[in-house]
Design a protein around this motif. Structure first.
Motif, PDB file in Angstrom:
ATOM      1  N   CYS A 183      47.737-149.804 -43.457  1.00 49.53           N
ATOM      2  CA  CYS A 183      48.398-150.920 -42.383  1.00 49.53           C
ATOM      3  C   CYS A 183      49.961-150.792 -42.594  1.00 49.53           C
ATOM      4  O   CYS A 183      50.529-150.653 -41.697  1.00 49.53           O
ATOM      5  N   HIS A 187      50.826-149.677 -38.642  1.00 49.68           N
ATOM      6  CA  HIS A 187      50.867-150.820 -37.827  1.00 49.68           C
ATOM      7  C   HIS A 187      52.321-151.361 -37.934  1.00 49.68           C
ATOM      8  O   HIS A 187      53.047-151.325 -38.860  1.00 49.68           O
ATOM      9  N   CYS A 260      46.584-156.617 -36.439  1.00 51.11           N
ATOM     10  CA  CYS A 260      45.694-155.493 -36.724  1.00 51.11           C
ATOM     11  C   CYS A 260      44.410-156.064 -37.234  1.00 51.11           C
ATOM     12  O   CYS A 260      44.552-157.101 -37.877  1.00 51.11           O
ATOM     13  N   CYS A 262      43.119-154.898 -39.789  1.00 45.53           N
ATOM     14  CA  CYS A 262      43.391-154.879 -41.418  1.00 45.53           C
ATOM     15  C   CYS A 262      42.881-156.251 -41.947  1.00 45.53           C
ATOM     16  O   CYS A 262      42.391-156.548 -43.033  1.00 45.53           O
TER      17      CYS A 262
END
Ligand SMILES: [Zn+2]
Length: 273
Positions: A183, A187, A260, A262
């Motif tokens: 992440c 991201h 995201c 995640c």
């Protein structure tokens, strides 16, 4: 259970200097210790603990341990452990949420994990004495059950079901850490900001938080103006609202569309047992 002993070795080391604007380490630790109730949590006999790991204890085992379990009220920004502290107590959050931070040499920080009612602070020491891998700081005020590490280790050794529960949680923590690496590398800050808010929302079951942009910046490992810029855009879209040291989620579905994946994966941690 020598929970008072930790403050005697607490020197308020130099790392505290980088945590400007939050409670000094030594004072914070003393307050954590002072807020550990001297009474066992009476209601747990009837309802059982509100922590997933402790729920793995069979009822008789829990009653045997109950005399050693104390309730702590963890207050936002208090430190439970600094990195490399020897772990003498294990804290099982009920309604509190605790952040794991890594601190860089230059003073920057980044959050590497969140611990709520699905887990425990210092749980790696349940299989043997060890030191804290990260700095742990209370993110959302609330209650936790606390038990001496050595007492809990003996309980773990005699309870295969509890061992399996802890192993499952530790595996989930490794997965969470791996996800954070991905992440943080791939991201955007906006995606991570929204994802973190959703994770906090799911773990705490709250909509609003005592939270500053400075705190979010420490969590994400970015500068505060970046957080303020994104927060303003999210507020313009009526996804969040915020004021002085306060942040409220107004549209979690809207945040989901930006975040995201995640955050969804990390939130699944509470269902692994
Ligand atoms: Zn992500």
């Amino acid at each position: 259970m020598n929970i008072q002993g930790r403050s005697s070795t607490d020197t308020g080391n130099g790392r505290n200097g980088i945590l400007r604007g939050v409670t000094p380490v030594s004072a914070a630790r003393r307050r954590v210790v002072n807020n550990v109730s001297t009474d066992p949590p009476k209601e747990d006999t009837r309802l059982g603990p509100a922590n997933t790991i402790l729920q793995a204890l069979d009822h008789e085992q829990f009653l045997r341990l109950r005399q050693f379990i104390k309730r702590a009220h963890l207050v936002k920004d208090q430190y439970v452990y600094q990195q490399d502290d020897e772990i003498d107590m294990i804290y099982f959050p009920e309604t509190a949420v605790v952040s794991d931070f890594q601190i860089l040499e230059d003073g920057r920080t980044i959050e590497v994990g969140i611990i709520a009612s699905e887990g425990a602070v210092g749980i790696a020491s349940a299989f043997g004495s060890c030191r804290a891998a990260n700095c742990t700081q209370v993110c959302v005020s609330g209650s936790a059950l606390a038990i001496g590490r050595d007492i809990f280790e003996r309980a773990v050794m005699s309870d295969p079901r509890l061992q399996r529960s802890i192993h499952a949680y530790l595996n989930a923590q490794v997965k969470q850490l791996s996800q954070r690496v991905v992440c943080n590398t791939f991201h955007s800050v906006e995606q991570r900001f929204c994802g973190w808010l959703l994770t906090l929302h799911r773990r705490s079951r709250r909509q609003s938080f005592t939270l500053t942009h400075e705190h979010v910046a420490r969590v994400l490992g970015v500068h505060r103006p970046s957080v303020t810029y994104i927060a303003q855009a999210l507020r313009d879209r009526e996804l969040i609202d915020y004021g002085r040291a306060r942040l409220e989620i107004r549209n979690s579905a809207g945040l989901e569309q930006i975040a995201c994946r995640c955050s969804a994966d990390q939130s699944a941690l509470q269902f692994v047992h």
